[in-house]
Structure formats: structure tokens, C-alpha cells
Design a protein around this motif. Sequence first.
Motif, PDB file in Angstrom:
ATOM      1  N   ASN A  60       0.835  -1.194   0.000  1.00 52.47           N
ATOM      2  CA  ASN A  60       0.000   0.000   0.000  1.00 52.47           C
ATOM      3  C   ASN A  60       0.871   1.245   0.000  1.00 52.47           C
ATOM      4  N   TYR A  61       0.578   2.169  -0.905  1.00 54.14           N
ATOM      5  CA  TYR A  61       1.223   3.472  -0.953  1.00 54.14           C
ATOM      6  C   TYR A  61       0.148   4.498  -0.605  1.00 54.14           C
ATOM      7  N   ILE A  62       0.415   5.309   0.395  1.00 51.94           N
ATOM      8  CA  ILE A  62      -0.627   6.148   0.971  1.00 51.94           C
ATOM      9  C   ILE A  62      -0.231   7.615   0.948  1.00 51.94           C
ATOM     10  N   ILE A  63      -1.209   8.472   0.624  1.00 44.25           N
ATOM     11  CA  ILE A  63      -1.047   9.923   0.714  1.00 44.25           C
ATOM     12  C   ILE A  63      -2.087  10.443   1.704  1.00 44.25           C
ATOM     13  N   GLU A  64      -1.630  11.265   2.644  1.00 43.19           N
ATOM     14  CA  GLU A  64      -2.534  11.897   3.603  1.00 43.19           C
ATOM     15  C   GLU A  64      -2.167  13.368   3.742  1.00 43.19           C
ATOM     16  N   SER A  65      -3.104  14.155   4.253  1.00 43.65           N
ATOM     17  CA  SER A  65      -2.851  15.583   4.447  1.00 43.65           C
ATOM     18  C   SER A  65      -2.461  15.866   5.892  1.00 43.65           C
ATOM     19  N   THR A  66      -1.835  17.016   6.099  1.00 41.21           N
ATOM     20  CA  THR A  66      -1.456  17.465   7.437  1.00 41.21           C
ATOM     21  C   THR A  66      -2.204  18.767   7.737  1.00 41.21           C
ATOM     22  N   PRO A  67      -2.136  19.248   8.978  1.00 41.50           N
ATOM     23  CA  PRO A  67      -2.794  20.529   9.313  1.00 41.50           C
ATOM     24  C   PRO A  67      -1.989  21.745   8.843  1.00 41.50           C
ATOM     25  N   GLU A  68      -0.767  21.528   8.369  1.00 44.08           N
ATOM     26  CA  GLU A  68       0.129  22.630   8.043  1.00 44.08           C
ATOM     27  C   GLU A  68       0.115  22.981   6.555  1.00 44.08           C
ATOM     28  N   LYS A  69       0.544  24.209   6.271  1.00 37.55           N
ATOM     29  CA  LYS A  69       0.678  24.661   4.887  1.00 37.55           C
ATOM     30  C   LYS A  69       2.127  25.045   4.606  1.00 37.55           C
TER      31      LYS A  69
END
Length: 206
Positions: free
Chosen positions: A156-165
Amino acid sequence: MKTKNGELVISLLFIVLLIAGAVLVSVTGPKDDIFRGISDKTTELSIINIEGISEKITEPVNESGLKIPHTIERYELSTLDTQKMREMLKNGEKIPVVIDGASYTMNLGRMRVNAPDVVSQTFSFTGNLDNAKKSEIVLTISENTLIARINVNGINYIIESTPEKSESGRVIHFSYRSVDVIDEGKSFLENRIDRIKYSVLRMISN
């Protein structure tokens, strides 16, 4: 035939040496977060590069604010042009992606979601990689963020977001492999061996 047998013997010897090294580290070294500081963002090879969409982050980032789970040993930081990707998906375009150095094309179809708690302007897609023997993609995209899981060859290759910009104002995302996640139900040595198996299989396939 002799060449193939020779390569197999070398690979097996390599596995033995790596496992011996893992045993040594597990006995003599600290077991918590031992590889936490090693991030693939410092290498040339991207974990996942959505061509024309992903941009690897090279400037210093306060990683403590990213809220990345401590069980993820290796990861890569990037920003994504989600607006461009949404337009491509809307137009039914296939999206090129490079995963661990191998080039693929994402073939995605819209998934209808009628759940009342789904945010407006958030869309989900499923599909596969056109030129992979066995693959599966599940992807959700909004105006600013992307969450995706791409399974290819059992990884599995996963992309997720963070709270930072980032400095550009785009949301920082992190990508990682399932083999880069510590299974807290396994011993330190078992996790090391799982990682070694993945590394050796990649070496042999290349």
C-alpha cells in the motif's frame, strides 16, 4: 541459468547479512523511534509522484506540527496542485504517477457517495493502474487536500494531508508505504525483517 542461480544466492546472502544486522541492532540499540529521523524526502526517488501535480518539499518544515503518527518510520513531504487534479478527473483524463521509480497511469472512475456527512465539493474515486498486473486505487479529493491509497504488488502506498501549509500556501501532504509503518503487535526484529524483505524484493525486481 547459472546467472540466475548466482543472483539468487547473492540475494539470499544479502538477506542473511541484513537480518544479522537487524538482530544486532535489536540487541544493542534503542528500540523506540530508531529510524524516525530517516525520511525519503531527502532522497531523489519519490515514494509517490503524481506527475504535474506533486511537488516535493525541500525547505525546512516544523515537522512536530504535521501530526504524523509516530509509527510511520519513513515518509515524504510534498504539496499537491489539487485544483489541477480535480479538473483532470472531471474531464476523465488518466493521470500519470511514478511509484518507487516505476511509471504507471491511474485509471479512475467517480464513486457516488450519498452520506450526509460528506463535505460538499469532496469527490471520491476508485480504479487501478493501467500498466500493473494487480493494483487498486481509492482516492478522495477536495479543493485543498487529497487522501489516497494505491495498492500495487501487495504494497500500500498512501497519501494523507497534514494541518500545516507550505510557504506557497498549499496544504502539506505526506506519503509513505505500508512497509514503513511499525506494526506495534510485532517485535522490533519482526518489523525490521518485514522492511528487509521489501528492500530485497525491490532490488531483485530492478
